[in-house]
Design a protein around this motif. Structure first.
Motif, PDB file in Angstrom:
ATOM      1  N   MET A 128      45.343  34.010  29.658  1.00  0.00           N
ATOM      2  CA  MET A 128      44.223  34.850  30.082  1.00  0.00           C
ATOM      3  C   MET A 128      43.877  35.896  29.019  1.00  0.00           C
ATOM      4  O   MET A 128      42.713  36.132  28.727  1.00  0.00           O
ATOM      5  N   TYR A 131      42.362  34.434  25.790  1.00  0.00           N
ATOM      6  CA  TYR A 131      41.058  33.827  26.063  1.00  0.00           C
ATOM      7  C   TYR A 131      39.957  34.893  26.163  1.00  0.00           C
ATOM      8  O   TYR A 131      38.800  34.657  25.796  1.00  0.00           O
ATOM      9  N   PHE A 135      34.694  36.235  25.206  1.00  0.00           N
ATOM     10  CA  PHE A 135      33.509  36.648  25.949  1.00  0.00           C
ATOM     11  C   PHE A 135      32.927  37.972  25.469  1.00  0.00           C
ATOM     12  O   PHE A 135      31.932  38.449  26.010  1.00  0.00           O
ATOM     13  N   TYR A 191      40.341  30.532  23.293  1.00  0.00           N
ATOM     14  CA  TYR A 191      39.334  29.604  23.818  1.00  0.00           C
ATOM     15  C   TYR A 191      39.522  28.211  23.230  1.00  0.00           C
ATOM     16  O   TYR A 191      39.530  27.210  23.946  1.00  0.00           O
ATOM     17  N   ILE A 194      42.197  25.784  24.624  1.00  0.00           N
ATOM     18  CA  ILE A 194      42.062  25.127  25.933  1.00  0.00           C
ATOM     19  C   ILE A 194      41.888  23.623  25.804  1.00  0.00           C
ATOM     20  O   ILE A 194      42.506  22.842  26.524  1.00  0.00           O
TER      21      ILE A 194
ATOM     22  N   LEU B 293      31.346  41.985  31.840  1.00  0.00           N
ATOM     23  CA  LEU B 293      31.910  40.673  31.530  1.00  0.00           C
ATOM     24  C   LEU B 293      33.355  40.562  31.988  1.00  0.00           C
ATOM     25  O   LEU B 293      33.775  39.545  32.523  1.00  0.00           O
ATOM     26  N   MET B 294      34.111  41.631  31.769  1.00  0.00           N
ATOM     27  CA  MET B 294      35.529  41.561  32.117  1.00  0.00           C
ATOM     28  C   MET B 294      35.725  41.526  33.636  1.00  0.00           C
ATOM     29  O   MET B 294      36.712  41.007  34.130  1.00  0.00           O
ATOM     30  N   TYR B 297      35.330  38.039  34.525  1.00  0.00           N
ATOM     31  CA  TYR B 297      36.107  37.176  33.629  1.00  0.00           C
ATOM     32  C   TYR B 297      37.038  36.159  34.306  1.00  0.00           C
ATOM     33  O   TYR B 297      36.998  34.982  33.961  1.00  0.00           O
ATOM     34  N   PRO B 298      37.861  36.571  35.284  1.00  0.00           N
ATOM     35  CA  PRO B 298      38.775  35.574  35.872  1.00  0.00           C
ATOM     36  C   PRO B 298      38.016  34.378  36.444  1.00  0.00           C
ATOM     37  O   PRO B 298      38.403  33.226  36.260  1.00  0.00           O
ATOM     38  N   VAL B 300      34.919  33.493  35.545  1.00  0.00           N
ATOM     39  CA  VAL B 300      34.296  32.805  34.417  1.00  0.00           C
ATOM     40  C   VAL B 300      35.293  31.897  33.713  1.00  0.00           C
ATOM     41  O   VAL B 300      34.992  30.753  33.393  1.00  0.00           O
ATOM     42  N   ALA B 301      36.512  32.412  33.501  1.00  0.00           N
ATOM     43  CA  ALA B 301      37.500  31.640  32.749  1.00  0.00           C
ATOM     44  C   ALA B 301      37.765  30.317  33.448  1.00  0.00           C
ATOM     45  O   ALA B 301      37.827  29.268  32.809  1.00  0.00           O
ATOM     46  N   PHE B 304      34.742  28.082  32.922  1.00  0.00           N
ATOM     47  CA  PHE B 304      34.566  27.663  31.536  1.00  0.00           C
ATOM     48  C   PHE B 304      35.545  26.563  31.177  1.00  0.00           C
ATOM     49  O   PHE B 304      35.214  25.659  30.427  1.00  0.00           O
TER      50      PHE B 304
END
Lengths: 316, 315
Positions: A128, A131, A135, A191, A194, B293-294, B297-298, B300-301, B304
């Motif tokens: 986490m 990654y 963003f 990223y 992954i 964004l953060m 984020y969880p 989104v991750a 993604f």
């Protein structure tokens, strides 16, 4: 040619035409759906490609794209006659090759290491956290670089001093590439890992069993099972990265530029912006841009062909 | 790799884990244990290298202007205060940029999704005539692009310069997202459903709206996030197409405040307090603009990851 032959030939053609008509009548809505997005692609992708014709013209606004006089290869000659051209090409290539060399192995190592870890909480935390920077926007990443490397207030400046590097790395042309590349690695390693994690998860478990029975150590399992298992993925990622060698982005290089590091930070993309939009020399800028895109396309085709010959894996 | 392997991969790992764990406990040799220590050290290094700069920024943003300017903040706020945030949140340009970015992100994402579905769905249907040509047309835009100036000329000719649409329309369709959507439609919508709908006389548009889209929520989430984050984070199109500062998205405002005004540390301004405040504001500004964004984020991750899997299918 006799009438009989004619008739025989006409029948299948006739049938095809009827089939096409039926298809259109039955699925006209599918074709209607396509109209708007295809118009978008034509207007914002294909017309710009056609506009590249100004690279071969002496463009002026009054005469327009098609009315401007032809200039042959003058614009390209003008670009290569300028000694700056070779600096730009060298800067662009060096920056992306450095990025490729540094950025390619790190995510693979990260994925292989994560794959060995059994403590789930630790594994998830590392995933986490590494990654997350993906963003963060380019503007923010560059701002962070400017702040942490600021000679006055940056907390990393002291750390660099400890390693014998002095002062202002952001104003040092020789440090530009390292700052650019390693901050990219910082931002994207998690990223990029992954896709390798997914490939590792897809490896046949019986291979691990076999390796275990043979008494293989962990390191040997990585070498003989993990690496061959992710090889096809590695090849595809490799092709894509090499195919993008000349397409290195404008966004970050432009933000990291300052008058002091320009000798290494000026790349083709930023130069095109400056002569085209700031200098209003559309034809020259289009020629430089076109040169860049064509080289890039050729590189991609070469890498793909070579990779298909050597490993059997390619993009298409 | 194909979509099928990617999908199958997950449950298999789950099943494999216990047996490997038992095996490892029995078989880990001394060399293996040393190796594992090295692996953990390596990963801990990764973790710290990513985390420390982020923590430094966060800690600085809560510190006093004097502490920040003196370079005294490391990983914990020094002389805790919120004045950095007060200054940022009362800055007009930042607020305007925030609002603009919200608009560009929401409207841009909607436009992009509509267009992407409209092109990807027909292209996923084998009955479509000329399907290969259309798909080739989409893929080619990934290999070759018109370039900066030729695209700029189109935007100018359409009269979009210095309008909000200049940030939304030119980048509305992403070839990658079209590819992902196409693959998703092809592999997850069972053809039996389509045949049944055909027998009922359902039209293609109706089938897309009431059968395909409700089944495609995960896909819509993935591409919405891809477009949304791309739009929120981009500054380049704004830089070349906009002159009017009222229309600037947040990223361009940030660029002006954080990067352009920065003279690389050789600042000779004599108003010490103002300068210290400016330093602090930069840290707070970074935090404020990254927080949205953060927060997602969880979520989104997770999506993604799916996008990466979907995208790893060969077109």
């Amino acid at each position: 040619m006799t009438a009989a032959v004619d008739a025989r030939r006409a029948t299948p053609r006739e049938r095809r035409r009827q089939a096409r008509g039926r298809n259109l009548r039955r699925h006209w809505q599918l074709y209607l759906m396509l109209v708007l997005p295809v118009a978008f692609l034509v207007v914002f992708q294909y017309i710009p490609m056609a506009n590249n014709v100004i690279a071969f013209k002496d463009y002026n606004v009054v005469a327009g794209i098609w009315g401007s006089p032809w200039a042959g290869l003058d614009n390209f000659e003008r670009f290569f006659a300028n000694p700056v051209a070779w600096d730009l090409i060298r800067n662009t290539l060096m920056l992306s090759l450095y990025g490729l060399l540094a950025g390619f192995p790190v995510p693979i190592i990260l994925a292989l290491a994560l794959n060995e870890v059994r403590a789930r909480f630790f594994k998830r935390t590392v995933q986490m956290v590494t990654y997350a920077p993906y963003f963060i926007s380019t503007v923010i990443v560059v701002s962070m670089l400017i702040l942490v490397f600021s000679p006055r207030i940056g907390f990393l400046t002291e750390a660099l001093g400890f390693f014998g590097m002095d002062g202002n790395v952001l104003a040092d042309p020789d440090a530009f590439r390292s700052v650019y590349v390693w901050s990219d690695v910082w931002q994207t390693a998690g990223y990029s890992a992954i896709i390798y994690m997914a490939a590792l998860a897809g490896i046949d478990p019986s291979l691990y069993e076999a390796a275990r029975l043979d008494g293989a150590s962990r390191l040997r399992k990585i070498w003989h099972v993990d690496l061959p298992g992710i090889a096809p993925t590695v090849v595809v990622v490799m092709i894509l990265s090499v195919g993008n060698v000349m397409a290195i982005g404008f966004e970050k290089a432009f933000l990291l530029q300052n008058p002091l590091n320009l000798s290494q930070s000026e790349i083709i993309a930023t130069y095109t912006y400056k002569i085209g939009l700031l200098g209003a020399d559309f034809s020259l800028a289009a020629a430089v841009g076109l040169f860049n895109s064509v080289i890039n396309l050729i590189l991609l085709l070469i890498v793909n062909t070579v990779s298909k010959r050597v490993t059997g894996n390619g993009l298409w | 790799m194909t979509l099928q392997t990617a999908n199958r991969a997950e449950p298999r790992t789950e099943r494999r884990r216990p047996s490997r764990r038992r095996a490892a406990r029995v078989q880990d040799t001394r060399g293996d244990r040393v190796f594992m220590v090295a692996v953990y050290l390596l990963l801990a290094t990764f973790l710290l290298v990513v985390l420390i700069p982020l923590i430094n920024i966060l800690a600085s943003s809560f510190s006093s202007p004097a502490a920040v300017s003196g370079g005294r903040v490391l990983l914990w706020p020094v002389d805790f205060t919120l004045i950095g945030y007060e200054a940022v949140l009362s800055n007009e340009a930042v607020l305007t940029g925030f609002g603009n970015s919200l608009f560009y992100t929401v409207v841009g994402t909607i436009v992009s999704i509509v267009l992407t579905v409209l092109i990807a769905y027909p292209l996923s249907r084998p009955e479509l005539m000329g399907r290969k040509v259309f798909i080739g047309g989409v893929l080619f835009t990934m290999l070759f692009s018109g370039g900066l100036i030729p695209t700029y000329m189109v935007v100018r000719a359409l009269g979009l310069l210095d309008t909000r649409w200049a940030l939304i329309l030119p980048t509305a369709i992403g070839a990658w997202q079209v590819l992902i959507a196409m693959t998703f439609f092809r592999s997850t919508i069972p053809s039996e459903l389509y045949e049944a709908a055909q027998l009922d006389g359902t039209s293609d548009a109706r089938f897309l709206w009431s059968v395909v889209l409700p089944l495609s929520k995960p896909l819509l989430a993935v591409i919405a996030l891809m477009y949304g984050i791309g739009q929120w984070n981009s500054y380049f199109n704004a830089l070349i197409y906009l002159r009017n500062e009222e229309l600037y998205p947040l990223q361009l405002v940030l660029r002006d405040l954080l990067i352009v005004n920065n003279s690389g540390g050789t600042n000779l301004a004599d108003q010490l307090a103002a300068e210290q405040m400016a330093d602090l504001m930069k840290f707070s500004l970074i935090v404020v603009s990254t927080v949205p964004l953060m927060l997602v984020y969880p979520f989104v991750a997770r999506h993604f990851n799916k996008g990466v899997m979907l995208g790893s299918v060969k077109g």
